[in-house]
Write a protein that holds these residues in place. Structure first.
Motif, PDB file in Angstrom:
ATOM      1  N   PHE A  83      -5.517   7.188   1.414  1.00 58.91           N
ATOM      2  CA  PHE A  83      -4.899   6.619   0.447  1.00 58.91           C
ATOM      3  C   PHE A  83      -4.459   6.666  -0.964  1.00 58.91           C
ATOM      4  O   PHE A  83      -5.480   7.256  -1.932  1.00 58.91           O
ATOM      5  CB  PHE A  83      -6.688   4.952   0.271  1.00 58.91           C
ATOM      6  N   TYR A 138      -2.597   0.634  -4.394  1.00 56.28           N
ATOM      7  CA  TYR A 138      -2.720  -1.147  -3.533  1.00 56.28           C
ATOM      8  C   TYR A 138      -3.004  -1.849  -4.660  1.00 56.28           C
ATOM      9  O   TYR A 138      -3.057  -2.087  -5.597  1.00 56.28           O
ATOM     10  CB  TYR A 138      -4.406  -1.299  -3.104  1.00 56.28           C
ATOM     11  N   TYR A 185       0.425   6.005   0.943  1.00 54.41           N
ATOM     12  CA  TYR A 185      -0.312   6.171   1.613  1.00 54.41           C
ATOM     13  C   TYR A 185       0.490   7.497   1.085  1.00 54.41           C
ATOM     14  O   TYR A 185       1.151   7.643   1.895  1.00 54.41           O
ATOM     15  CB  TYR A 185      -0.497   6.393   2.973  1.00 54.41           C
ATOM     16  N   TYR A 229       1.027  -1.401   0.248  1.00 59.00           N
ATOM     17  CA  TYR A 229      -0.178  -0.125   0.236  1.00 59.00           C
ATOM     18  C   TYR A 229       0.956   1.933   0.249  1.00 59.00           C
ATOM     19  O   TYR A 229       2.115   1.199   0.638  1.00 59.00           O
ATOM     20  CB  TYR A 229      -0.863  -0.296   1.466  1.00 59.00           C
ATOM     21  N   ASN A 288      -8.137  -2.217   0.107  1.00 59.03           N
ATOM     22  CA  ASN A 288      -7.775  -1.203   1.141  1.00 59.03           C
ATOM     23  C   ASN A 288      -8.668  -0.972   1.830  1.00 59.03           C
ATOM     24  O   ASN A 288      -9.045  -1.186   2.010  1.00 59.03           O
ATOM     25  CB  ASN A 288      -7.121  -0.528   0.088  1.00 59.03           C
ATOM     26  N   PHE A 289      -7.326  -0.590   2.958  1.00 61.25           N
ATOM     27  CA  PHE A 289      -7.129  -0.100   4.496  1.00 61.25           C
ATOM     28  C   PHE A 289      -8.114   1.716   4.636  1.00 61.25           C
ATOM     29  O   PHE A 289      -6.902   1.746   3.604  1.00 61.25           O
ATOM     30  CB  PHE A 289      -6.300  -0.206   5.652  1.00 61.25           C
ATOM     31  N   VAL A 290      -8.508   2.138   4.739  1.00 59.23           N
ATOM     32  CA  VAL A 290      -8.633   3.430   4.731  1.00 59.23           C
ATOM     33  C   VAL A 290      -9.093   4.164   6.217  1.00 59.23           C
ATOM     34  O   VAL A 290      -9.290   2.972   7.406  1.00 59.23           O
ATOM     35  CB  VAL A 290     -10.793   3.644   4.434  1.00 59.23           C
ATOM     36  N   PHE A 291      -8.452   5.046   7.107  1.00 59.75           N
ATOM     37  CA  PHE A 291      -7.825   5.938   7.961  1.00 59.75           C
ATOM     38  C   PHE A 291      -8.608   6.917   8.302  1.00 59.75           C
ATOM     39  O   PHE A 291      -8.473   7.270   7.302  1.00 59.75           O
ATOM     40  CB  PHE A 291      -5.890   5.573   7.788  1.00 59.75           C
ATOM     41  N   LEU A 312      -4.527   9.683   7.460  1.00 64.39           N
ATOM     42  CA  LEU A 312      -3.353   9.081   6.270  1.00 64.39           C
ATOM     43  C   LEU A 312      -4.132   9.015   4.645  1.00 64.39           C
ATOM     44  O   LEU A 312      -5.027   8.536   4.875  1.00 64.39           O
ATOM     45  CB  LEU A 312      -3.103   7.686   6.075  1.00 64.39           C
TER      46      LEU A 312
END
Lengths: 114, 111
Positions: A45, A48, A35, A33, B98-101, A43
């Protein structure tokens, strides 16, 4: 063992120049990933990569940004014709997607565009 | 808009007190994770809670998850000056996604 490694740790460049940021993920991690974090912010994105699947590029802010991941390992984030608003810390993370796995972050590259 | 949002944005407490941070999210999740960040560089994973779990402990950390309210809380007990950092929640919007922060909570623990 070795963690996620990013280089350079700091980069100062002039507006309009191209930059390349490198990320070496943890060996064997299939997911990678990118960021972006502006000062004091959360953060954002960017992109990915998961194994051999097509990358999720939905977070790239403009066509000046691109990334590739060669051989399922090292990744390079390229910013063309840098602008001052590109100044930020660029963070890379990798994870083992076997089951529910945490992200392992590098220490980031602090990019300053003058 | 953010998938996850922490609350409060900033928190200042005395050493020894407990600190509670909250995270709200919008869509269904597989799991929720909490991370800590010192000095604006790399994030460190603290704890992961799956969508079918309600509470999890790790040392002085306690995380709860309420999927009906789409919210989670992170409790740090007996805080120390070394706990001063930014804390982020992250959600995955689907397996293999994906990861979302969230924007994070800045915690200051005063000696």
């Amino acid at each position: 063992g070795a963690g996620v490694s990013q280089s350079p740790s700091n980069k100062v460049t002039e507006k309009g120049k191209d930059v390349e940021l490198r990320c070496d993920p943890i060996s064997g991690h299939t997911a990678l990933y990118w960021y972006r974090q502006s000062l004091g912010q959360g953060l954002e994105f960017l992109i990915y990569f998961q194994g051999n699947s097509a990358p999720d590029k939905s977070g790239l802010p403009s066509d000046r940004f691109s990334a590739e991941r060669t051989g399922g390992s090292v990744s390079t984030l390229t910013i063309q014709r840098t602008q001052q608003e590109d100044s930020a810390v660029y963070l890379c993370a990798s994870s083992d997607t076997e089951g529910f796995s945490p992200l392992h972050f590098g220490n980031g590259t602090r990019l300053t565009v003058t | 808009s953010q998938q996850g949002e922490e609350d409060p944005q900033a928190l200042s407490i005395q050493e020894g007190e407990n600190a509670t941070m909250n995270c709200s999210y919008k869509t269904s999740i597989n799991n929720l994770q909490w991370y800590r960040q010192n000095s604006g560089r790399g994030l460190v994973h603290l704890i992961l809670i799956r969508s079918n779990e309600r509470e999890k402990h790790s040392g002085r950390l306690r995380v709860t998850l309420d999927t009906s309210k789409k919210s989670s809380s992170l409790l740090i007990t007996a805080s120390r000056a070394a706990d001063t950092a930014s804390y982020f929640c992250a959600t995955d919007v689907g397996y293999g996604q994906n990861f979302v922060f969230g924007p994070g909570t800045r915690l200051s623990v005063l000696p």
